[in-house]
Motif scaffolding. Structure first.
Motif, mmCIF file in Angstrom:
data_model
loop_
_atom_site.group_PDB
_atom_site.id
_atom_site.type_symbol
_atom_site.label_atom_id
_atom_site.label_comp_id
_atom_site.label_asym_id
_atom_site.label_seq_id
_atom_site.Cartn_x
_atom_site.Cartn_y
_atom_site.Cartn_z
ATOM 1 N N ASN A 1 -10.751 55.535 -8.303
ATOM 2 C CA ASN A 1 -9.823 54.490 -7.904
ATOM 3 C C ASN A 1 -9.248 54.450 -6.273
ATOM 4 O OD1 ASN A 1 -8.264 52.753 -8.244
ATOM 5 N ND2 ASN A 1 -6.418 53.961 -9.731
ATOM 6 N N GLY A 2 -10.464 54.324 -5.561
ATOM 7 C CA GLY A 2 -9.716 54.236 -4.014
ATOM 8 C C GLY A 2 -11.185 53.485 -3.247
ATOM 9 N N GLU B 1 -12.609 63.016 -2.001
ATOM 10 C CA GLU B 1 -11.825 63.242 -0.460
ATOM 11 C C GLU B 1 -11.067 64.554 -0.882
ATOM 12 O OE1 GLU B 1 -9.622 60.511 0.742
ATOM 13 O OE2 GLU B 1 -10.828 59.421 0.756
ATOM 14 N N PRO B 2 -10.921 65.311 0.380
ATOM 15 C CA PRO B 2 -10.746 66.842 0.898
ATOM 16 C C PRO B 2 -9.178 67.499 0.433
ATOM 17 C CG PRO B 2 -11.596 66.307 2.315
ATOM 18 C CD PRO B 2 -11.841 65.891 1.848
ATOM 19 N N THR C 1 -9.357 67.290 -3.855
ATOM 20 C CA THR C 1 -10.562 68.443 -4.757
ATOM 21 C C THR C 1 -9.315 68.901 -4.460
ATOM 22 O OG1 THR C 1 -11.529 68.421 -2.774
ATOM 23 C CG2 THR C 1 -12.317 67.393 -4.636
ATOM 24 N N SER C 2 -8.745 69.793 -2.962
ATOM 25 C CA SER C 2 -7.784 70.298 -2.618
ATOM 26 C C SER C 2 -6.484 70.783 -3.820
ATOM 27 C CB SER C 2 -7.574 70.935 -1.086
ATOM 28 O OG SER C 2 -6.697 70.555 -1.014
ATOM 29 N N ALA C 3 -6.419 69.908 -4.091
ATOM 30 C CA ALA C 3 -5.223 69.366 -5.192
ATOM 31 C C ALA C 3 -5.557 69.478 -6.810
ATOM 32 C CB ALA C 3 -4.142 68.316 -5.286
#
Length: 43
Positions: free
Chosen positions: A8-9, A15-16, A19-21
């Motif tokens: 949704n972007g 996006e790093p 993915t880390s979240a």
């Protein structure tokens, strides 16, 4: 439970920060579910 719509972007790549979240949530034992808009309802 965490529901994520990762596309949704404007970008076509992961996006790093996203993915880390998601990885951190999963590591914390939170069930991560991906949401994909299929246009099923004519959208």
């Amino acid at each position: 439970m965490l529901v994520a719509n990762v596309f949704n972007g404007p970008a076509d790549e992961a996006e790093p920060a996203c993915t880390s979240a998601l990885a951190a949530a999963h590591a914390a034992g939170i069930k991560v579910i991906g949401y994909v808009d299929t246009g099923y309802f004519g959208g």
